[in-house]
Design an enzyme around this catalytic site. Structure first.
Site, mmCIF file in Angstrom:
data_model
loop_
_atom_site.group_PDB
_atom_site.id
_atom_site.type_symbol
_atom_site.label_atom_id
_atom_site.label_comp_id
_atom_site.label_asym_id
_atom_site.label_seq_id
_atom_site.Cartn_x
_atom_site.Cartn_y
_atom_site.Cartn_z
ATOM 1 N N LYS A 54 1.080 -1.428 0.459
ATOM 2 C CA LYS A 54 -0.029 0.056 -0.558
ATOM 3 C C LYS A 54 0.718 1.062 0.288
ATOM 4 O O LYS A 54 0.466 2.118 -0.587
ATOM 5 C CB LYS A 54 -1.079 -0.392 1.436
ATOM 6 C CG LYS A 54 -2.001 -0.930 0.870
ATOM 7 C CD LYS A 54 -2.909 -0.860 2.666
ATOM 8 C CE LYS A 54 -3.945 -2.483 1.691
ATOM 9 N NZ LYS A 54 -4.632 -3.262 3.128
ATOM 10 N N GLN A 98 -4.550 -1.485 10.172
ATOM 11 C CA GLN A 98 -4.392 -2.684 8.959
ATOM 12 C C GLN A 98 -5.318 -4.281 9.847
ATOM 13 O O GLN A 98 -5.124 -4.312 11.558
ATOM 14 C CB GLN A 98 -2.857 -3.473 8.906
ATOM 15 C CG GLN A 98 -2.748 -4.948 8.296
ATOM 16 C CD GLN A 98 -3.551 -4.509 6.579
ATOM 17 O OE1 GLN A 98 -3.239 -3.255 6.097
ATOM 18 N NE2 GLN A 98 -3.715 -6.018 6.043
ATOM 19 N N ASP A 121 -10.762 2.572 4.043
ATOM 20 C CA ASP A 121 -10.975 1.769 3.850
ATOM 21 C C ASP A 121 -12.605 1.264 3.994
ATOM 22 O O ASP A 121 -13.272 0.473 2.793
ATOM 23 C CB ASP A 121 -10.596 1.151 5.247
ATOM 24 C CG ASP A 121 -9.542 -0.199 4.862
ATOM 25 O OD1 ASP A 121 -9.278 -0.456 3.709
ATOM 26 O OD2 ASP A 121 -8.986 -0.584 5.686
#
Ligand SMILES: NC(=O)c1ccc[n+]([C@@H]2O[C@H](COP(=O)([O-])OP(=O)(O)OC[C@H]3O[C@@H](n4cnc5c(N)ncnc54)[C@H](OP(=O)(O)O)[C@@H]3O)[C@@H](O)[C@H]2O)c1
Length: 295
Positions: A54, A98, A121
């Site tokens: 990422k 994460q 997200d």
């Protein structure tokens, strides 16, 4: 019939090129540099490699990226304080924590602490609620990537019978919601299957589109697929290790058998995977524009 390959690597590359142009325009016209922070707790190797990918992608697109790696014993309180710090940092437009988090940390509490305007997200209940209502919001990255793959590959969803296997909060439920919306890549008739579904093969056999997000290697076999169906394989399953140490991956679909019946199919790797990170970047650019009242 041998299916056309839906090449996620190529589609992701095209979107990344569009984003690179957008990022450089934001910088030139408005002196805006979108910013993303990724927060990793612990040393899980898979999570480490996802976070590294990422950050690498963000960097390549001209997005400012910061990576914070915290000790596995970090307290929930300290993690919440860090999220709060980035909620108030004007250089950061997107905050990604994460998952999975260590067991002593309440995952929902942490995700809900992220400012919904920085929730790139798309997991915050505010964004999930807006998505269900069909309002503008950050869409979760994997389902968003699937919509882009379908659209850019010319797969008609309007009126299509879509069977989704898997009802997770990150893939199955959101893609089901998105594909029943009255909009592009939507207007489908949805069947959502899971472990309690009675005759999954029968549902699959009448599907124009099958989306498999299960986590069981090669579960969808040719006998479950109608001639000419479009197949999106979300599964990423490690089924072995190559001589060079690299993981051997398989999807949830038996690619070799199913490609002989389907009209188009995503491979694993190189299908949905590259799209997920790309949509995270798209959301981060969107967040930067929103913060500057540009969209
Ligand atoms: N490419 C990407 O970017 C990406 C992103 C996310 C996930 N993935 C991959 O996609 C797969 C699914 O991920 P996830 O997070 O959605 O998984 P998950 O949270 O484990 O959910 C799996 C779902 O599949 C259902 N299921 C499991 N076995 C089944 C069976 N035999 N028959 C019918 N349904 C079954 C489960 O049903 P119940 O609800 O009844 O238990 C559950 O709803 C994994 O391989 C994951 O690695 C890939």
């Amino acid at each position: 019939m041998t299916a056309k390959l839906i090449n996620g690597t190529e589609v992701a590359k095209a979107i990344r090129e569009e984003l690179t142009v957008e990022v450089s325009e934001l910088k030139e016209k408005y002196s805006i540099v979108p910013g993303l922070v990724t927060i990793l707790v612990g040393e899980d190797p898979a999570s480490q490699s996802y976070v590294a990918a990422k950050n690498k992608t963000a960097h390549a697109l001209g997005i400012h990226s910061e990576q914070v790696t915290l000790d596995v014993d970090t307290s929930e309180e300290d993690l919440l304080a860090l999220v709060d710090k980035y909620n108030n940092d004007p250089k950061i437009n997107g905050i990604l924590v994460q998952l999975p988090l260590p067991k002593h940390i309440n995952e929902a509490k942490v995700l809900y602490a992220i400012n919904p305007d920085k929730d790139v997200d798309g997991f915050h209940p505010v964004n999930v609620g807006k998505m269900v209502l069909g309002e503008e919001c950050f869409l979760p990255c994997t389902p968003h990537g699937i919509l882009e793959l379908l659209t850019r590959s010319g797969v008609e969803t309007s009126g299509a019978e879509v069977v989704i296997i898997g009802r997770s909060n990150i893939v199955g439920k959101p893609i089901a919601n998105l594909m029943l919306q009255k909009r592009n890549a939507g207007n489908a008739t949805i069947t959502l299957c899971h472990t309690r579904t009675k005759d999954m093969a029968a549902h699959c056999r009448r599907a124009d589109i099958i989306i498999a997000a299960v986590g069981v290697p090669k579960m969808v076999t040719a006998d479950m697929v109608k001639d000419g169906a479009a197949i999106i394989d979300v599964g990423v399953n490690r089924i072995g290790q190559a001589a060079n140490g690299k993981a051997i991956l398989a999807g949830d679909v038996d690619f070799e058998g199913v490609k002989e019946k389907a009209s188009c199919i995503t491979p694993v790797p190189g299908g949905v995977g590259p799209m997920t990170i790309t949509m995270l970047m798209k959301n981060t650019v969107q967040a930067a524009k929103m913060a500057a009242n540009l969209s």
